[in-house]
Structures are given as C-alpha cells and as structure tokens.
Design an enzyme around this catalytic site. Structure first.
Site: not given
Ligand code: UD1
Length: 428
Positions: A22-23, A92, A116, A121, A123-125, A305, A327, A397
């Site tokens: 899926k991912n 998401r 969630c 979670r 999305i600033d990065l 996960d 995480i 999902r």
């Molecule tokens: C992806 C996976 C999810 C998995 C996660 C970590 C998909 C669809 N989902 O989620 O199943 O659990 O990787 O392996 O691939 N963060 C920030 N700012 C950002 C982005 C992330 O602070 O802009 C933080 C998040 O809040 C979290 C951490 O970084 O604490 C990890 O997030 P991220 O690696 O981005 O996970 P996803 O891509 O959302």
C-alpha cells in the site's frame, strides 16, 4: 459497521503469497499524474486507501481502471489541481498529490489532512521542501494553496527523514529545472520503489535507499508499465501471527531484506525463521522469550507500523519486554484493548512495559487505527475463546480482506455484517 469474529487458539499453518505494498502504491499512483501517457501499475492491493486515491485521481480528470491487481491511469485529460476537502479527509495520503500536481499545473489546492488516531502528523517538512523548489504557499484556515512557475532545483535538508516529505519532494523535483538534492532523506524501501517508478517514466533520480537523493529535472515524463514491491508490513503481520499462534507458515513473494530488524527481534524471541530468496518459513513451538528493548525508528530500524503487532507476541512472552515508540505519539491505543484481553502492560509516555502472561482471553475490542486493528486480529487468533473486533474499516485500509488471508492459514475468523449472521454461525 463490519465486525470480525475470531475463535482463537488454532496454530496458523500453510503457505501464503503477500500482496503489493500500500505505502509504495499510494505515492506511485499520485506520481502517475506526472506522465504524458497512460501508466500501468501491477500488484496493486485492493484496499480502501487505494480506492480513495483512485477516486481522487478521477475527480482531477484522470481516467483510471482497476482490474485483477492492475491499475491503469491515464492522466492526459487531468484538468484540475484542486483536491476536494471531502476526499482529502478520507485519506491522509492525499497529501502526496501536492508535489505532482504542483509540478504539472504550477498550482495545487489541498486541505490540511489534520491529526489522526496515531498522532499529530504535521506536513511542515512537505511544505518547506516545496517552498525551497520555488512554490509560494498560502495557508488560510485548513486550506493550502501552492503556486509556482516551473519549479527550480534546490538543496533541501530534512530535519527528520519523513517518508511522505521525501516522496513529495521527489515527485515535485522530477520536472523542475536543474538538480535537486534531498539531504537527510528517508530510506524506506517504498522510496526506492518510487525512484524506480519515476525513472521508468523517464525521470533521472538516484540515491533512494541512502540518506541523499539526487534528482536531475527533465521536461516531460512518459507512460510506463510497473510492478509494485510486496508489502513488508503485511509480511511482518503474518510472521508475528504465525509466531503468536505457535504455528508454521511459509510466506512467498516476500522481500526478507526489507524486514531485517523484525527478523532479528523475532529470532531473539525464540521464533525460528528460515529465509531463502523470496520465501520465508516461520515456525514457533514454545512460549516466546521476552525481548528487553524494541525501539521503533526510521528504516532500517524497527518499523512503527509493526510495533502494535510485536506487542501481542511480547504480551505472551516469558518475562518483561520494553517497547519504545519514537515515531508517532499516541500509538499505544492497542495496549489498552490488549489489557482487556488479559495482557499486563504499563505505559509511560512513549514506552510500554510488558510483563508477559501465559495466555490472552477473547473479548470485544475496538480497532482504533490500521495497525492496532491488525494487532488485535493477531491477539484474537492467539487468544482462548471468542474475540470480536469492532471498527474493522480501519483494518480494511491496509489489508485486503484480512479474514480471508488468515482463514487460508487455518485461522477461525469471519466478517460479520449487520445483515449477515451466517458467517458467525459457520464458526460454531
Ligand atoms: C509513512 C507511512 C506510515 C508509516 C510512517 C513512518 C505511507 C502512506 N505511510 O507515513 O505507514 O507509519 O511513514 O514509517 O507511506 N513529520 C513532521 N513533519 C512533516 C512530516 C512528518 O513533523 O512534515 C513527523 C510526523 O509527525 C511523524 C514523523 O515525522 O512523527 C514520521 O512521519 P513520516 O515519516 O512523514 O510518515 P508518513 O509519511 O506520514
């Protein structure tokens, strides 16, 4: 609302083939909008999240079809760069469309995916990465509008190796002018799969799987034919389930190299694992041993996960185990449900202290999120008596009919729809 009903205590046995990831499939589907022609994507799992992504692509004007695990997307007619809020709320991962839509249309409008069940979670990065490529970002309320001319390559340093941010930046940068370097990139296998897909379409990307990814922008991308990697989290879920039920299961079509950290922890718990190419044999005969310390961290360390699933095995182990989740905050909701099944778990912020018990007992529990739900299915399969799992839509999902998968391995598990009492009766 569907429920899963499980009569536990049967050791799983048999052979199972693992479905596509899926991912990996989600960002690849989002990236398909970058191609001038049609793309064919094989080994796509039939999951709720995949359907939502296809609904969004259609809403944007793409033509899509999904038959027998193969998706075709023809984005040539795409006319909108606005992801509706109603669809954005359903998943998401719709945030993945920001990079590709911005690259293609020079504009994208999305909505904050919001918090969630497993944490904030942010999305600033993602946003900072797109900004570095030249996007102008306006956020009003929960609406985000990004605009740009042709994006320009840049050096982007990620403070944390976010999977989604790395993927979004890669997808935006493939059509940018010049070179983009992502420093501190996430290294997950799904990122390597996205690189393979982008390169199949004619992009020039290298370095995925390391912490530095380099993208040389090109002016256009074409259609391609691509096969998605097997799902390492589904693979891991089945491995833990085999161990927790003291079963013997053979997994085919897997990529053991993607699960090194899980294999290591399972072996420490006394589980026997044989690996040969894409085949893994998992066997457990005795009560598992406690593992003093399991820490979730970005790949290649132990995946968040699989944390919930691993907790089930350790809840049944001989001795005290400790799991630290680094995480996501709030990713221990399954612990509370597990305690209702007889587990002995104490939580302290992001650390769980698990004193193993000889057995769990079936009861009614709630799947609070995708992986917590999968973990409760394992708990139900291993427990004595009947377990009823509510809120199954979370599990759908990420697992293609989890009850069919485990039934094939001898598990006594059935889905119960309000209108369908027959499945439960069949278990009696
Ligand atoms: C992806 C996976 C999810 C998995 C996660 C970590 C998909 C669809 N989902 O989620 O199943 O659990 O990787 O392996 O691939 N963060 C920030 N700012 C950002 C982005 C992330 O602070 O802009 C933080 C998040 O809040 C979290 C951490 O970084 O604490 C990890 O997030 P991220 O690696 O981005 O996970 P996803 O891509 O959302």
């Amino acid at each position: 609302m569907d429920k899963l009903v499980i009569e536990g205590g049967v050791p799983l046995s048999g052979t199972i083939r693992i479905h596509g990831a899926k991912n990996a499939a989600l960002p690849i589907l989002a990236a398909s909008i970058l191609a001038d022609g049609a793309v064919t994507i094989r080994n796509v799992p039939r999951l709720l999240d995949i359907q939502v992504m296809l609904d969004i692509l259609q809403d944007l004007g793409c033509r899509t079809a999904f038959r027998g695990g193969t998706v075709t997307v023809d984005g040539s007619g795409a006319s909108s760069s606005h992801v509706p809020e109603s669809l954005m709320r359903r998943m998401r991962s719709s945030v993945f469309l920001m990079g590709p839509l911005l690259a293609r249309f020079g504009e994208v409008q999305v909505y904050q995916p919001g918090g969630c069940a497993i944490g904030e979670r942010k999305i600033d990065l993602h946003l900072r990465g797109l900004e570095a490529l030249g996007a102008n970002i306006e956020a009003t309320g929960n609406r985000i509008v990004c605009r740009s001319g042709r994006l320009r390559g840049a050096e982007i340093i990620l403070d944390f190796p976010s999977v989604g941010a790395t993927e979004n930046i890669m997808m935006a940068a493939v059509l940018a002018e010049g070179r983009t370097t992502i420093v501190g990139a996430a290294r997950e296998p799904e990122i390597q799969d996205l690189q393979r897909f982008l390169n199949e379409m004619g992009a020039i990307v290298r370095g995925a799987g390391t912490d530095t990814i380099v993208i040389e922008g090109v002016s256009s991308l074409s259609g391609c034919d691509f096969e998605v990697i097997p799902d390492r989290i589904v693979t891991g879920t089945v491995m833990v389930a085999a161990a927790a039920t003291k079963g013997e299961v053979t997994l085919t079509g897997a990529q053991p190299g993607h699960l090194t950290s899980l294999i290591h922890v399972l072996r420490r718990a006394g589980v026997q694992i044989q690996v040969e190419n894409d085949i893994m044999k998992v066997r457990a005969t005795d009560r598992p041993r406690a593992v003093p310390r399991v820490v979730t961290s970005p790949y290649p360390a132990f995946p968040t996960d699989l944390q919930a699933q691993m907790m089930i095995l350790l809840a049944l182990a001989d001795g005290v185990s400790v799991i630290k989740e680094t995480i996501f905050e709030g990713r221990f909701k399954h612990a509370e449900e597990l305690c209702r099944m007889g587990a002995d778990i104490r939580l302290d912020l992001n650390t769980a202290f698990i004193r193993g018990v000889p057995r769990l007992y079936g009861t009614t529990v709630e799947a609070t999120d995708l992986r917590a739900g999968a973990a409760l299915v394992i708990a139900g399969l291993a427990a004595e008596g009947r377990t009823v799992i509510e809120q199954v839509h979370h599990i759908d999902r990420g697992y293609d009919r989890i009850e069919d998968m485990f039934s094939r391995l001898g598990g006594r598990i059935a889905r119960h729809q309000e209108t369908d009492k027959a499945n439960i009766a069949a278990l009696r």
